[in-house]
Design an enzyme around this catalytic site. Structure first.
Site, PDB file in Angstrom:
ATOM      1  CB  CYS A   1      -0.952   0.003   1.181  1.00 30.96           C
ATOM      2  SG  CYS A   1      -2.137  -1.314   1.052  1.00 30.96           S
TER       3      CYS A   1
ATOM      4  CB  CYS B   1      -0.459   9.930   6.666  1.00 32.20           C
ATOM      5  SG  CYS B   1      -0.184   9.678   4.922  1.00 32.20           S
TER       6      CYS B   1
END
Lengths: 312, 400
Positions: A35, A106
């Site tokens: 990913c 994130c």
């Protein structure tokens, strides 16, 4: 390009604590190379005080992944494990002066690395999240089809807003809303097929229901309001097949609804009613018998009004 | 130092002559070419010249074979839906897995609606297998749509051969030539190509203008109906200024084809060799022996593309990446995945795309700074320790 805040840029260009601690006693690994984001967080925790004396990160990822990791270490150094545990992904976002919606994952990764490191410190093995089921749908929060599909099924979600509330999917850039709608439709279709083939109609005796729950429901109006809302959320399931349902009357003893459209005269009426009863019981948290009022040619004025209210 | 623009596959700088040609159409020459007065005539005459120039770039015999659109995405969509409308009983389409989203997304949507899409796979160099292609050509196929050059790697597809094979079977053939027009010589007239999409802004014309070539005599159905503009094939008042600029840019692109395959190719090769000499664990993706002359796509292992771009940008260098993060997605580019580029490299792919405005000094600067940028990021990477990649088994985290 992304609209990164000055703080994000600063933490990317000059990352703090970018290192692997040699004498770490807590390590948290999250992410995956597939990913494009991976983070290893290493902590040095004082065994006597539980204070995080030093933290280091190594991150494979984009600008905001590196900045989020850097911010995370700054946020937790000097904190006790108990206090650090309370650091949320939103705190990382705030520390950085915001992140673009597409980059929220994130900060989530940072928070999860911390969780993993704390668990590691305590000697707890974290259960691996069974990720990567089906196609990735929400790219902002990294939510795949499997997770959305399960949430829709389990909680009978019928709208994008529901899905956002339960899974976060679709809550940022909105680019995946069409795909989420497709998942909802697919689950509904599956559910309807299942409903039609099973007959789990439970007939709650009116007396029993009255006895057990009369005291639980003190405000009749509140109950009507709740039931009306539940029913309006269930309507799309029937509307898919050209049917519809509206609330006629609700009391703690009995809920009367009126099936219409394709539901009228449908041989599946009993099954539909059983499903409605189950759904309403699940949402209310207690069962109330649900009956269908066969529409008459001369419908009393009062009922017409009520049924009108059910179609806001 | 002036910023260095090496992202010409994304868009290009407007040609100065094209700009000059379009400006009067924003002021005194504002007429609608459909009107019956002299305001219109002036504009109409210019559109005619532009149409001829754009037709010449791709070797179209008749200028009426050119339909101006708003962009290549519109051209591609029009081509696909036209083919389906003229062949309502043919429910299959052949395309590749590495198309631009303009084709991919339309085909995926059609798949949901019940069409059968034959997705041609590519090998590690991004090449299609013509035997596989021939196997799926049949009377059920309404259209073959294949890109001429891949936007990420520049890899060229054997379009002339594929188009000929389709024609032999009586199947319509469309090519997305956005990345090929102005970079390789194109002659549609004697080819098997029935439709071809391209856009202005990839060849120094402004954004917002595209073209669709439709071979004279083939069946066609418009996407936008309405007025008689573009001979009823694409309704809507013409984007006159941009069409005029497109004409100038197309003419310039044709004149510069030699530069493209001479000087620009030399610069591209210098850049590529220079980078690979400076940086370990980096390789070229796509088909190095068969690609557009301006494009080079390099995978830097164990680092992430967006981070590289941000550091390049700090040095005034603009490029592009196939990494997940640049697109807000979590997966690396579908092109890299289709070529089976390992994830450790796919996220770190950087595309440098040159133009006739690129100078040798600029290329030297990139070669100068790249190694330090990659080193800096590898120092941060958990997949890189003490100057070399670490064993993957030692770091196999679960997904966040």
């Amino acid at each position: 390009m992304w609209d990164y805040s000055e703080t994000v840029k600063d933490h990317f260009f000059n990352p703090r604590n970018a290192k692997a601690l040699e004498d770490a006693n807590a390590i948290g690994d999250v992410g995956s190379i597939s990913c494009g984001d991976a983070l290893r967080l290493t902590l040095k925790v004082n065994k006597h005080t539980d204070i995080i004396e030093d933290a280091g990160f190594q991150t494979f990822g984009c600008g905001s992944a590196i900045a989020s990791s850097s911010a995370l270490t700054e946020l937790i150094i000097g904190k006790t494990i108990t206090d650090a545990e309370k650091v949320s992904n939103q705190e990382i976002v705030d520390y950085l002066g915001g992140l673009p919606p597409e980059k929220m994952h994130c900060s989530v990764m940072g928070q999860e690395a911390l969780e993993a490191a704390i668990a590691n410190y305590r000697g707890i093995e974290l259960k691996a999240d069974d990720h990567e089921e089906g196609k990735l749908i929400c790219r902002c929060f990294a939510v795949d089809e499997g997770k959305i599909s399960r949430a829709v099924e389990k909680h009978s979600l019928s709208s994008i807003d529901d899905v956002i509330n339960y899974t976060k999917a679709g809550g940022a850039c909105t680019g995946c809303h069409e795909k989420i709608e497709r998942v909802i439709d697919a689950v509904l279709a599956k559910k309807k097929a299942a409903c039609s083939s099973s007959s789990n109609f439970v007939n709650y005796p009116v007396e029993a229901a009255a006895g057990s729950f009369a005291s639980a429901v003190s405000l009749g109006d509140q109950l009507t309001q709740n039931v009306r809302e539940i029913i309006s959320n269930l309507r799309p399931y029937l509307q898919v097949d050209g049917g519809d349902v509206s609330l006629v009357q609700a009391s703690e003893h009995l809920i009367t609804v009126s099936l219409s459209g394709a539901c009228t005269g449908c041989m599946m009426t009993d099954i539909t009613m059983g499903w409605l009863q189950d759904q309403i019981a699940e949402k209310l948290g207690f069962p109330i018998p649900v009956v269908n009022q066969i529409p008459e040619s001369h419908e009393p004025q009062e009922l017409q009004e009520l049924s009108h209210l059910a179609h806001p | 130092m002036k910023a260095i623009y090496l992202d010409n596959n994304a868009t290009t700088k407007l040609d100065a002559m094209a700009l000059e040609a379009m400006l009067p159409l924003f002021t005194e020459q504002f007429g609608n070419p459909s009107s019956i007065h002299s305001f219109a005539d002036k504009v109409g005459a210019q559109l005619k010249i532009a149409r001829r120039r754009v037709a010449d770039l791709i070797g179209a015999l008749h200028e009426t074979e050119i339909i101006f659109t708003s962009c290549a995405t519109e051209s591609t969509t029009t081509a696909i839906y036209s083919a389906l409308k003229v062949h309502p009983h043919r429910k299959e389409i052949i395309t590749t897995v590495v198309e631009h989203p303009a084709t991919l997304e339309v085909c995926e949507q059609l798949e949901l609606e019940g069409y059968k899409i034959h997705w041609l796979k590519v090998d590690k160099r991004g090449r299609v297998d013509l035997n596989e292609y021939q196997k799926v050509l049949s009377d059920n196929v309404a259209l073959v749509s294949v890109m001429w050059a891949n936007n990420e790697t520049g890899t060229l597809f054997p379009i002339l051969e594929m188009a000929q094979l389709a024609r032999q079977k009586g199947i319509l053939f469309h090519t997305d030539a956005v990345q090929a027009a102005g970079k390789i010589p194109i002659e549609v007239q004697d080819s098997g190509i029935d439709m071809l999409s391209f856009s202005g802004h990839k060849l120094h014309a402004p954004k917002g203008i595209g073209a669709l070539y439709v071979r004279r005599g083939i069946r066609y159905r418009p996407l936008l109906r309405g007025g008689h503009q573009e001979r009823g094939r694409r309704a809507g008042t013409e984007n006159c200024a941009s069409i005029v600029a497109f004409g100038v840019a197309a003419e310039q692109a044709e004149l510069h084809l030699e530069t493209m395959n001479g000087r620009i190719k030399t610069l591209r090769d210098k850049l590529e060799k220079g980078i690979l000499a400076q940086v370990e664990h980096a390789f070229v993706t796509g088909d190095p022996s068969n690609r557009t002359a301006n494009t080079c796509n390099i995978a830097f292992e164990y680092v992430e593309g967006e981070a590289i771009l941000m550091l390049l940008n700090q040095q005034g260098i603009a490029a592009s990446s196939g990494s997940a993060c640049t697109s807000g997605s979590l997966e690396p580019s579908h092109v890299m995945q289709a070529m089976s580029i390992p994830f450790t490299a796919a996220h770190g792919t950087i595309r440098f795309s040159l133009s006739r405005y690129t100078t040798e000094k600029e290329i030297d600067k990139v070669i100068d700074v790249i190694a330090a940028i990659i080193d800096k990021l590898r120092l941060l990477s958990p997949y890189w320790q003490n100057g070399k990649p670490v064993e993957m088994e030692r770091f196999a985290p679960t997904f966040a």
